[in-house]
Design a protein around this motif. Structure first.
Motif, PDB file in Angstrom:
ATOM      1  N   UNK A   1       0.840  -1.197   0.000  1.00  9.96           N
ATOM      2  CA  UNK A   1       0.000   0.000   0.000  1.00  9.96           C
ATOM      3  C   UNK A   1       0.874   1.246   0.000  1.00  9.96           C
ATOM      4  N   UNK A   2       0.593   2.129  -0.945  1.00  9.36           N
ATOM      5  CA  UNK A   2       1.299   3.414  -0.993  1.00  9.36           C
ATOM      6  C   UNK A   2       0.591   4.383  -0.050  1.00  9.36           C
ATOM      7  N   UNK A   3       1.363   5.004   0.825  1.00  8.74           N
ATOM      8  CA  UNK A   3       0.791   5.837   1.880  1.00  8.74           C
ATOM      9  C   UNK A   3       1.467   7.204   1.888  1.00  8.74           C
ATOM     10  N   UNK A   4       0.659   8.248   2.052  1.00 10.27           N
ATOM     11  CA  UNK A   4       1.173   9.594   2.291  1.00 10.27           C
ATOM     12  C   UNK A   4       0.819   9.995   3.717  1.00 10.27           C
ATOM     13  N   UNK A   5       1.831  10.252   4.506  1.00  5.70           N
ATOM     14  CA  UNK A   5       1.629  10.836   5.835  1.00  5.70           C
ATOM     15  C   UNK A   5       1.417  12.332   5.631  1.00  5.70           C
ATOM     16  N   UNK A   6       0.188  12.767   5.766  1.00  5.68           N
ATOM     17  CA  UNK A   6      -0.102  14.163   5.464  1.00  5.68           C
ATOM     18  C   UNK A   6       0.229  15.059   6.650  1.00  5.68           C
ATOM     19  N   UNK A   7       0.654  16.275   6.322  1.00  5.84           N
ATOM     20  CA  UNK A   7       0.953  17.343   7.276  1.00  5.84           C
ATOM     21  C   UNK A   7       1.638  16.827   8.552  1.00  5.84           C
TER      22      UNK A   7
END
Length: 347
Positions: free
Chosen positions: A169-175
């Protein structure tokens, strides 16, 4: 003596545009400098299906002033009733570029968010299969966890177990707002990215609380201690590909910010690029600004970089920015860094 740099036109990988009169009023502030943006889906009601995302995209494009070019990159709001097939179809069509995970109650209009991660695993498994990124608001919301610890606890108890369970799973940890977040992103491998806001590079929690409460500095995730701000500065200016700009520019009318229970969010769309030039120059990293604002985000999302360029110019005299953006919904206060800024975007 003037100084200038030329960089690829930037993108914003986390943006709130709202809807209706607010959308009409604040969209030009982003489109003036940014070519594309990941659009947050936490409207009322939220954008949960591909059909709703298409309708919202059309409203955004209809609000774009003549002569401006801007591409909204749409997202879906993950709920425990989200249909994996609908997500896959929206992604395959090219409409939807990510799905947003809001832990229920974590931030503005997040009450429809996820309470039990097991209930959304079929959606996450489908996303891992097709390579569609998951954008996370990385905070736990349990009452016993201090608000300043929510991000670190989320990494330990939610994000890391999820990534171990679904490593594809590609994940972006936002802010991200903490040293722990920056470190975890740097060690996470090619399937993990992290966005950093403009305001979290500039303010710490003292800015919100010292000398009286400053509602226009209140945001979620809330700004943390100075050591965390400095860790974010080191991350953003490092040039590392895992870090990229997501302003989380979040407009609220002044009446709802300056309120007994004020809304969370800093509105930075108007002056982000000038503020970033100031920050990166302070850290002797102007040569890394293009990577952070214009290159790393497209690389993570598998999109081409923009062909256009923008010019940032440093002037001897401090530059002025609007104090407020006047919309038909009401006035929106523009983020004020609290110090003179000599940079500006110029044609």
């Amino acid at each position: 003596m003037t100084q200038e740099i030329l960089i690829r036109r930037p993108d914003d990988w986390h943006l709130h545009l709202r809807d209706g009169a607010m959308l009409q009023g604040i969209l030009p502030e982003t489109a003036r400098h940014f070519a594309r943006a990941i659009i947050m889906p936490n409207l009322v009601p939220p954008v949960v299906t591909g059909e709703q995302a298409a309708a919202y995209r059309d409203r955004i494009l209809a609000a774009l002033p003549k002569g401006m070019t801007f591409t909204p990159l749409m997202t879906l709001y993950l709920t425990e009733g989200t249909d994996p097939a609908d997500v896959a179809a929206a992604a395959e069509s090219g409409l939807v570029k990510a799905v947003k995970l809001y832990p229920a109650g974590a931030t503005t209009n997040s009450h429809s968010g996820v309470r039990d991660l097991d209930k959304v695993m079929p959606v996450l498994e489908k996303m891992a299969e097709i390579g569609l990124p998951l954008c996370t608001h990385g905070e736990v919301t349990t009452a016993e966890v201090d608000i300043f610890d929510r991000e670190a606890v989320f990494i330990d108890t939610v994000l890391d177990p999820l990534r171990c369970r679904l490593p594809e799973l590609r994940v972006v940890m936002e802010h991200i707002t903490t040293e722990e977040g920056a470190t975890y992103a740097a060690e996470g491998g090619p399937n993990l990215g992290a966005t950093i806001t403009t305001h979290h590079l500039i303010i710490n929690r003292n800015h919100i609380l010292v000398g009286g409460i400053k509602p226009h500095y209140y945001c979620l995730p809330v700004a943390k201690r100075e050591k965390h701000r400095l860790a974010l500065r080191r991350a953003a200016t490092s040039g590392k590909s895992c870090y990229f700009l997501g302003t989380d520019s979040a407009p609220h009318v002044d009446a709802l910010k300056e309120h007994a229970c004020g809304c969370a969010g800093c509105f930075t769309a108007t002056n982000t690029m000038a503020l970033l030039a100031h920050v990166f120059e302070e850290d002797s990293a102007l040569d890394k600004l293009e990577a952070f604002a214009s290159l790393n985000g497209p690389a993570f999302y598998g999109l081409p970089v923009n062909d256009e360029k923008i010019r940032l110019v440093k002037h001897e005299l401090a530059q002025t920015f609007p104090e407020k953006i006047i919309t038909e919904a009401g006035p929106v206060t523009v983020f004020n860094p609290g110090y003179p800024v000599h940079w500006a975007v110029e044609a």
